[in-house]
Every structure is written in C-alpha cells, then in structure tokens.
Write a protein that holds these residues in place. Structure first.
Motif, PDB file in Angstrom:
ATOM      1  N   THR A 254       0.770  -1.286  -0.043  1.00 50.11           N
ATOM      2  CA  THR A 254      -0.067  -0.195   0.019  1.00 50.11           C
ATOM      3  C   THR A 254       0.928   1.111   0.116  1.00 50.11           C
ATOM      4  N   ASN A 255       2.185   1.015   0.589  1.00 50.04           N
ATOM      5  CA  ASN A 255       3.017   2.345   0.473  1.00 50.04           C
ATOM      6  C   ASN A 255       3.399   2.501  -0.666  1.00 50.04           C
ATOM      7  N   LYS A 256       3.681   1.612  -1.436  1.00 48.11           N
ATOM      8  CA  LYS A 256       4.299   1.682  -2.681  1.00 48.11           C
ATOM      9  C   LYS A 256       3.260   2.036  -3.824  1.00 48.11           C
ATOM     10  N   THR A 257       1.807   1.664  -3.836  1.00 46.13           N
ATOM     11  CA  THR A 257       1.221   1.769  -4.696  1.00 46.13           C
ATOM     12  C   THR A 257       0.122   2.850  -4.646  1.00 46.13           C
ATOM     13  N   GLU A 258      -0.183   3.418  -3.336  1.00 46.30           N
ATOM     14  CA  GLU A 258      -1.117   4.535  -2.905  1.00 46.30           C
ATOM     15  C   GLU A 258      -0.932   5.810  -4.144  1.00 46.30           C
ATOM     16  N   GLY A 259      -1.685   5.996  -4.889  1.00 42.80           N
ATOM     17  CA  GLY A 259      -2.038   7.167  -5.704  1.00 42.80           C
ATOM     18  C   GLY A 259      -1.191   7.148  -6.916  1.00 42.80           C
ATOM     19  N   LYS A 260      -0.909   5.796  -7.245  1.00 45.88           N
ATOM     20  CA  LYS A 260      -0.301   5.351  -8.830  1.00 45.88           C
ATOM     21  C   LYS A 260      -1.376   5.003  -9.659  1.00 45.88           C
ATOM     22  N   GLU A 261      -1.934   5.509 -10.540  1.00 44.77           N
ATOM     23  CA  GLU A 261      -2.850   5.305 -11.576  1.00 44.77           C
ATOM     24  C   GLU A 261      -2.678   3.812 -12.022  1.00 44.77           C
ATOM     25  N   GLU A 262      -1.459   3.323 -12.329  1.00 46.95           N
ATOM     26  CA  GLU A 262      -1.192   2.058 -13.107  1.00 46.95           C
ATOM     27  C   GLU A 262      -1.503   0.863 -12.017  1.00 46.95           C
ATOM     28  N   GLN A 263      -1.322   1.163 -10.591  1.00 52.21           N
ATOM     29  CA  GLN A 263      -1.391   0.199  -9.543  1.00 52.21           C
ATOM     30  C   GLN A 263      -2.494   0.367  -8.861  1.00 52.21           C
ATOM     31  N   HIS A 264      -3.643   1.104  -9.401  1.00 49.40           N
ATOM     32  CA  HIS A 264      -4.952   1.475  -8.752  1.00 49.40           C
ATOM     33  C   HIS A 264      -5.532  -0.030  -7.918  1.00 49.40           C
ATOM     34  N   ASN A 265      -5.796  -0.703  -8.875  1.00 50.53           N
ATOM     35  CA  ASN A 265      -6.283  -1.944  -8.181  1.00 50.53           C
ATOM     36  C   ASN A 265      -5.722  -2.778  -7.290  1.00 50.53           C
ATOM     37  N   LEU A 266      -4.180  -2.753  -7.516  1.00 49.42           N
ATOM     38  CA  LEU A 266      -3.496  -3.585  -6.616  1.00 49.42           C
ATOM     39  C   LEU A 266      -3.507  -2.970  -5.204  1.00 49.42           C
ATOM     40  N   TYR A 267      -3.520  -1.681  -5.099  1.00 51.74           N
ATOM     41  CA  TYR A 267      -3.673  -0.884  -3.968  1.00 51.74           C
ATOM     42  C   TYR A 267      -4.780  -1.373  -3.250  1.00 51.74           C
ATOM     43  N   HIS A 268      -6.030  -1.182  -3.970  1.00 53.20           N
ATOM     44  CA  HIS A 268      -7.349  -1.618  -3.309  1.00 53.20           C
ATOM     45  C   HIS A 268      -7.326  -3.018  -2.890  1.00 53.20           C
ATOM     46  N   MET A 269      -6.860  -3.862  -3.647  1.00 54.96           N
ATOM     47  CA  MET A 269      -6.935  -5.393  -3.352  1.00 54.96           C
ATOM     48  C   MET A 269      -6.002  -5.553  -2.089  1.00 54.96           C
ATOM     49  N   ALA A 270      -4.836  -4.826  -1.964  1.00 50.78           N
ATOM     50  CA  ALA A 270      -4.047  -4.917  -0.678  1.00 50.78           C
ATOM     51  C   ALA A 270      -4.691  -4.373   0.485  1.00 50.78           C
ATOM     52  N   ARG A 271      -5.684  -3.369   0.406  1.00 49.49           N
ATOM     53  CA  ARG A 271      -6.291  -2.855   1.501  1.00 49.49           C
ATOM     54  C   ARG A 271      -7.403  -3.922   1.928  1.00 49.49           C
ATOM     55  N   ILE A 272      -8.163  -4.567   0.950  1.00 43.36           N
ATOM     56  CA  ILE A 272      -9.089  -5.500   1.545  1.00 43.36           C
ATOM     57  C   ILE A 272      -8.390  -6.680   2.054  1.00 43.36           C
ATOM     58  N   TRP A 273      -7.397  -7.187   1.688  1.00 39.35           N
ATOM     59  CA  TRP A 273      -6.570  -8.396   2.227  1.00 39.35           C
ATOM     60  C   TRP A 273      -5.887  -7.967   3.537  1.00 39.35           C
ATOM     61  N   LYS A 274      -5.515  -6.579   3.619  1.00 43.09           N
ATOM     62  CA  LYS A 274      -4.849  -6.367   4.792  1.00 43.09           C
ATOM     63  C   LYS A 274      -5.983  -6.153   5.664  1.00 43.09           C
ATOM     64  N   ALA A 275      -7.093  -5.839   5.544  1.00 44.22           N
ATOM     65  CA  ALA A 275      -8.318  -5.558   6.593  1.00 44.22           C
ATOM     66  C   ALA A 275      -8.672  -7.048   6.988  1.00 44.22           C
TER      67      ALA A 275
END
Length: 517
Positions: free
Chosen positions: A105-126
């Motif tokens: 999440t630290n590496k992908t937040e705000g990066k357009e090309e990694q938008h979905n990975l960022y939110h997938m990581a949020r779900i799995w971290k939760a």
C-alpha cells in the motif's frame, strides 16, 4: 599468528571504509529487501502466508482434530496456555502478510497504474487484521508495521471494536474503488488471476462475514452491514465456487499443516470424535473423503498399508484424555505400534501435501446468507435455498477432496432430505451453523470464530483435569488466545493498557463481539 590475522583484518576494514565512503549508501543497500521488490509479488507472498497453521488451538477447540499428548503438543486439546502455539498467529501474520501488505500500500497509493493492486491490498490487509482481532482482541492497528518503516518496535494496541469499525470502512471503500477497466496484476494474484469483479465479490463476502459477527451484541449494526454487503449495485457476494479465495499449494510450496501431519506428527493427531460422529450419524458422503484408518498409521503414506475409508468403520478420538487415560475411554480401539486405531485425516485427499487452504468460500457465504435471511437481514432471501446451496457447494469443492470420485447429485439430494439435515425453521440456526462448522473444515480460525458467535455446534467442554482456571467461567471453552510472552516482555506498557481495557489476558477472556449468550 592469531594477532597477525587480526591485524590484517583490521587493516583491510579500515582501508575499505576510508576508500569507499562516497558509495557507502549504495553498497550497504540490500537489493533483496522487501522495499526493493515489485509490489505485485509482495502481494502474492502476503496471500500465500495468510494460510496460517491453526490445528494446535483453533482446530482442537472446535473438536475437529485431536491429540492426547501434552508437552510441546499441549494446547486446545487440554485448554492450557502454550506460548509457542498461542503466539503463532500473532507472529506469523505481523511478520508476514501485514508487513508485505503495508509495503504494497505504501508503494502503490496514488499510482494510477497500480490502482487496483492498492485496493486489493487494502481488502486483504483488513482481512488479516480481522483474523488477529478474532484471535486476540485488542491488537496493534494504527501503529502496526512501524517497526519496518520507522524502527518503532513498541506499537500501541487499539481497541478491538475500533479496529472492526476501521475494517468495515476498508472493506466498503476499497471494494467500491476497484475498477475492472483499469490494469490488473494478472497471475501475481493467487486467488483470481487479477479478475476485479471477483475481488469485489470477495470484499463484499468478507463484509458479510464481519457483519454477522455483531449478531450477539448489535442486531441493527449487523443488519446494516449485511445490507451493504449484499447490495447488488456494489457487485454482490460470491456467486459460485469459482469465487472461492484459496491458496492452492504444490510440490514446491507445500501445505504447512499437511507437512506437519504427514511428517513427524502423523502418529500423534486424529480426527475429533464429535466431527466423525456428526458426519457418520448423518450419513454424510464427505466422511469417506475426510476420514481413514490406515493399516500402519504411524508409517509414511507409501508404507501405511491398506486405507480403510468405509464410513461405518470410522471412529474419532474423544477429548479430555491424555496418552495414558485414553485407554479408559468408552469403546477404546487399542493401538497399532505407536499409533492409535482412531480415524485420521486422509493423506491422499484432504491432508495431502499440496492440499488447498480455503480462506473464504462460496459455501460459507451461502450459509451466512441463510442465517441472515432467517434474521430478516436479507428480506428477499430464501433461507432454505441458501442453506442447501451452501452444503452442496462444500461437497463440490473438488480441490479439497483431491482425485476421488465426485459426490454424486443423487448423494447430495439424499443427504439434503435426510433426518436432522432437511431444513426446518424450528432448528434453522442450529442446522445452518452446524453446516458452517463442516464447511469450515481446515479453515479452523473461522470455524472457531463462528462457534463463539453462534454457539453451534453444541459441543461438550473438554474439561481436562489441568485446564486453565479461566475456562470453567467462560462456558468451558477457550474464548481467545493470549498475547505472546515476548510481546508482554518488550512492550509491557502498551500490552497492559490493552489487558486492562479487555478485562484480562486469559484463555477465558471474551473479545468484544463474543458477549451475551
């Protein structure tokens, strides 16, 4: 001679340090550290490491797996504290999945090309934090991971209820933010190959699971969360076994639990008597895939001899006995060499070395919907249909059962209309949650959480003679696992604050949603 070698070594060190100062940072940066790895592959590793071992406590508490031994193996089978096993989930999840997911999440937040990975990581971290809360209660959340990013190794512990509120928001916001039109990480996603619609259904199914945790303490909150989770406009919940979130192990990345139970522990662990009895008494066709009696049970599979999977011959090991007193148990079957003649998990099917670990399943989701429908949370839902679909879905989890012939449609139909299993409104809560117990086989953390929430199945307390003194006052069952001794030693102030807030740090301490009946 030794002095000469030391002098030469020191000279070399001083020379190297004086000549290379300008490149010190570059030279001393480890290219293999997590911070330098591709976020998608950090995410893969976080998924894989989420399949934690849970047979020492969780599986024994819900009485699906048993050992009569004490010492290093003593845990849920005797209702006692064993720090090595009680701390396993804490240590594994924080040092593995959460560490990597925070990095993602630290590496992908705000990066357009990694938008979905960022939110997938949020779900799995939760999901990982929900697992920690369900196991320990109050845990580090807002300051979790600071040891890796800021060298802060003494995080504060957040109240479990506050963490749950934050998780609700994460599930909802991250699921809603997923966008199928944006880039995918493809095969780096071990669950779905990067298919975003299925990730939306996973996020909503996790939200449904979380919402149902509130049924004992706040029906209106449970109802509201379930309504959000099941809203079709948000993508809905799991629709079939294709949506199952599982880790499929292989010959290289083997299943850790299977590894242990196929290796040095193969003569020590058996199927719990309540689990065998429930399957056997109800003529459940899953029993022949799960249980076996080997001719030589202490031997490796290749030399274990004939495998008897006849349901009529299966016998589970009863609880409350040690390796000596087990001989006094009713219907004691005796021993074969160093092993007992009780049923074990089939090493060719459900306990094979590459067996999958199901973390969230369509079957579980359907059974939760069945209870939600009974409670009026899903007004248009048909509880009986959800119930029967949930049972059938578990019987159709082919990767779990291996290469055995499939359970036939006729067998499923007979089972669904058999006494005690055929759906009745009078016994609906009990029936649904008994099946959730079966459906959560090997997913013992979830089986234990739902057992505490629902009170089903109705199991008899272990009542081991030397059990922890907090157990009798907690209904006879372990309600949570205690904090690691090392954490208590090094983070004493923050741990004590959490203990005071929860009212104790014992096996009998209830977490916030496990109150009331």
């Amino acid at each position: 001679m030794k002095k000469i070698l030391v002098h030469l070594l020191m000279t070399a060190v001083l020379y190297a340090s004086s000549g290379c100062d300008k490149n010190f940072e570059e030279i001393n940066t480890n290219p293999s550290l997590a911070s330098d790895l591709e976020p998608a592959y950090l995410f893969s590793n976080a998924q894989r490491l989420s399949a934690i071992a849970s047979y020492h406590y969780q599986g024994e508490i819900v009485q699906q797996i048993n050992t009569p031994y004490g010492g290093l193996l003593a845990a849920g089978n005797r209702n006692i504290i064993n720090d090595q096993h009680a701390s396993e989930a804490f240590n594994t999840i924080y040092t593995g999945p959460i560490r990597y997911l925070i990095e993602v999440t630290n590496k992908t937040e705000g990066k357009e090309e990694q938008h979905n990975l960022y939110h997938m990581a949020r779900i799995w971290k939760a999901y990982c934090f929900q697992l920690l809360v369900d196991t320990y209660g109050d845990v580090p959340y807002t300051e979790a991971g600071l040891g890796y990013t800021q060298a802060d190794y003494l995080p504060r512990y957040d109240p479990a209820e506050a963490i749950y509120d934050a998780i609700i928001k994460e599930y909802i916001d991250a699921t809603d933010a997923l966008d199928p039109t944006r880039s995918s990480i493809g095969s780096a996603d071990l669950f779905y190959g990067g298919t975003i619609d299925r990730w939306k259904r996973l996020g909503n199914s996790l939200l449904l699971r979380l919402g149902m945790r509130y049924t004992k303490i706040d029906e209106e909150k449970a109802r509201s969360i379930v309504a959000t989770a099941t809203d079709p406009a948000r993508g809905g919940v799991m629709q079939s076994n294709e949506d199952n979130a599982l880790i499929q192990f292989n010959a290289v990345y083997t299943n850790g639990t299977s590894n242990a139970l196929l290796g040095g522990e193969r003569a020590n662990y058996y199927i719990g008597k309540p689990f065998v009895d429930f399957l056997k008494n109800n003529n459940d066709p899953r029993l022949r895939y799960i249980a076996v009696k080997y001719e030589l049970p202490a031997n490796p599979l290749a030399t274990a001899g004939a495998a008897n999977t006849n349901p009529a011959d299966q016998q589970g090991m009863p609880y409350g006995y040690d390796e000596s007193s087990i001989e006094t148990a009713p219907d004691y079957p005796g021993k074969i060499g160093s092993a007992w003649k009780y049923s074990q998990f089939n090493r060719s099917t459900v306990m094979r070395i590459d067996a999958p670990e199901y973390l969230v399943s369509f079957s579980q989701t359907q059974l939760l919907l069945a209870e939600a429908a009974i409670r009026g949370y899903v007004p248009s839902g048909n509880a009986q249909q959800y119930y029967e679909t949930g049972i059938s879905a578990h019987m159709e989890q082919a990767p779990l059962f291996g290469n055995m012939p499939s359970i036939t449609a006729e067998e499923k139909e007979v089972y669904l209309h058999s006494p005690n299993i055929a759906f009745t409104s009078e016994r609906a809560f009990e029936q649904i949650n008994e099946q959730y117990w079966v459906s959560s086989f090997r997913n013992w953390s979830e089986a234990w959480a739902n057992f505490r929430r629902s009170g089903y199945p109705r199991l008899n307390p272990v009542n081991f003679p030397s059990q922890d003194p907090s157990i009798p006052g907690a209904g006879g069952f372990i309600r949570r696992l205690v904090y690691p001794l090392r954490e208590i030693s090094v983070n004493a102030v923050n741990i004590q604050e959490a203990i005071n807030r929860m009212g104790g740090n014992s096996l009998g301490t209830h977490i916030f949603w496990d109150q009331g009946n």
